[in-house]
Design a protein around this motif. Sequence first.
Motif, PDB file in Angstrom:
ATOM      1  N   SER A  22     -24.005  50.720 -49.475  1.00 27.21           N
ATOM      2  CA  SER A  22     -24.363  50.663 -50.894  1.00 27.21           C
ATOM      3  C   SER A  22     -25.127  51.940 -51.253  1.00 27.21           C
ATOM      4  N   ILE A  24     -26.729  54.988 -53.141  1.00 25.62           N
ATOM      5  CA  ILE A  24     -27.325  55.261 -54.441  1.00 25.62           C
ATOM      6  C   ILE A  24     -27.357  56.768 -54.611  1.00 25.62           C
ATOM      7  N   ILE A  29     -30.075  58.866 -61.398  1.00 24.53           N
ATOM      8  CA  ILE A  29     -31.340  58.174 -61.647  1.00 24.53           C
ATOM      9  C   ILE A  29     -32.014  58.701 -62.911  1.00 24.53           C
ATOM     10  N   ARG A  67     -39.827  51.833 -65.017  1.00 27.93           N
ATOM     11  CA  ARG A  67     -38.503  51.299 -64.706  1.00 27.93           C
ATOM     12  C   ARG A  67     -37.594  52.429 -64.245  1.00 27.93           C
ATOM     13  N   TYR A  69     -33.686  53.455 -63.399  1.00 22.09           N
ATOM     14  CA  TYR A  69     -32.301  53.073 -63.667  1.00 22.09           C
ATOM     15  C   TYR A  69     -31.349  53.959 -62.868  1.00 22.09           C
ATOM     16  N   ARG A  70     -30.251  53.373 -62.431  1.00 23.00           N
ATOM     17  CA  ARG A  70     -29.129  54.130 -61.860  1.00 23.00           C
ATOM     18  C   ARG A  70     -27.898  53.837 -62.692  1.00 23.00           C
ATOM     19  N   THR A  73     -28.283  51.006 -64.998  1.00 19.08           N
ATOM     20  CA  THR A  73     -28.550  49.703 -64.394  1.00 19.08           C
ATOM     21  C   THR A  73     -29.952  49.716 -63.791  1.00 19.08           C
ATOM     22  N   VAL A  75     -32.742  49.249 -61.382  1.00 18.44           N
ATOM     23  CA  VAL A  75     -32.756  49.053 -59.928  1.00 18.44           C
ATOM     24  C   VAL A  75     -34.157  48.855 -59.366  1.00 18.44           C
ATOM     25  N   ALA A  76     -35.205  49.202 -60.111  1.00 18.43           N
ATOM     26  CA  ALA A  76     -36.563  49.029 -59.594  1.00 18.43           C
ATOM     27  C   ALA A  76     -37.554  48.998 -60.754  1.00 18.43           C
TER      28      ALA A  76
END
Length: 211
Positions: A22, A24, A29, A67, A69-70, A73, A75-76
Motif C-alpha cells: 500500500s 503512499i 500529500i 489534517r 491528505y493524499r 483522501t 489519511v491522518a
Amino acid sequence: DVSTFIVGEKYHFVIRAFKGSSEIYVNDIRCEIDHSGVIDNLISVESDDWSKVFKFTPMEQKGHVLRVYRSDTLVATYTFDAIIDTGWQNVSFSADYTNYPNDSLKIRRIGNIVEINGSWTALKDKTASSNPIMFATIDEMFRPESEVRVRQQGPGMNTYLLLVHPNGNVYWSKYGTSSSSNLTASNKYICHGLWIVNGGAVGGGSSNNTG
C-alpha cells in the motif's frame, strides 16, 4: 497524538512513505490546519521521493487540528494545543530604580498566567506615600485585565504594596503604618506576584488597602 506547542515557535512534521503493498506517494500529500497558523510548503528530505517535511508555526493560543491528505483522501489527523511561553523577560525601570544585583526582576507568561519575580532597588532614597509611585513598566502581553495588588517584603520588617495596572505601569506604595516604609538607596526589595491575563486578576498576598 495530543501535544502542546508554543505560539510563534516553528515545528517540523516529517511524512514518510514506505514501499510495499500500500504505497503512499509523498508528492500527493497536502496539509490543512484549523485556526491561525502558518504551514510552509512540503519540501524534500535528503532528496528522495519517500520523505517530506513541512514547517508549522502556530499563531494563536488555542487547539489546532492538522489534517494530512493524499490525493484528497484524509489519511491522518493530529490534534494539539498551542500556548504562549515568553520565557523570562526584563521589566523596564523608571528613573532612579534598577535591578538588585544578582537577583534581577523578571516577568514571564505561560498560557494565561503571568508571574513577576526577583528584586529591585532604588538608586536614591525615596519617601514612602500611600499614593502609588511608578517604578517600572511591563509589555502589553503581560498586562492584567484589572489592577493587581500584592503585599511585598522590604528590608527587615519593612513591607510595601506592589500594584500592577492594566496600562502596564508597576507601582510601589506605603503599606500599613510602619515608620520604616521609606525606600533606602541600594536596599533589596523582594517582589513576587501572579495574575491572569484575559481573565480576572489573581493576587499573591494581602491587598486590603494602600496604607
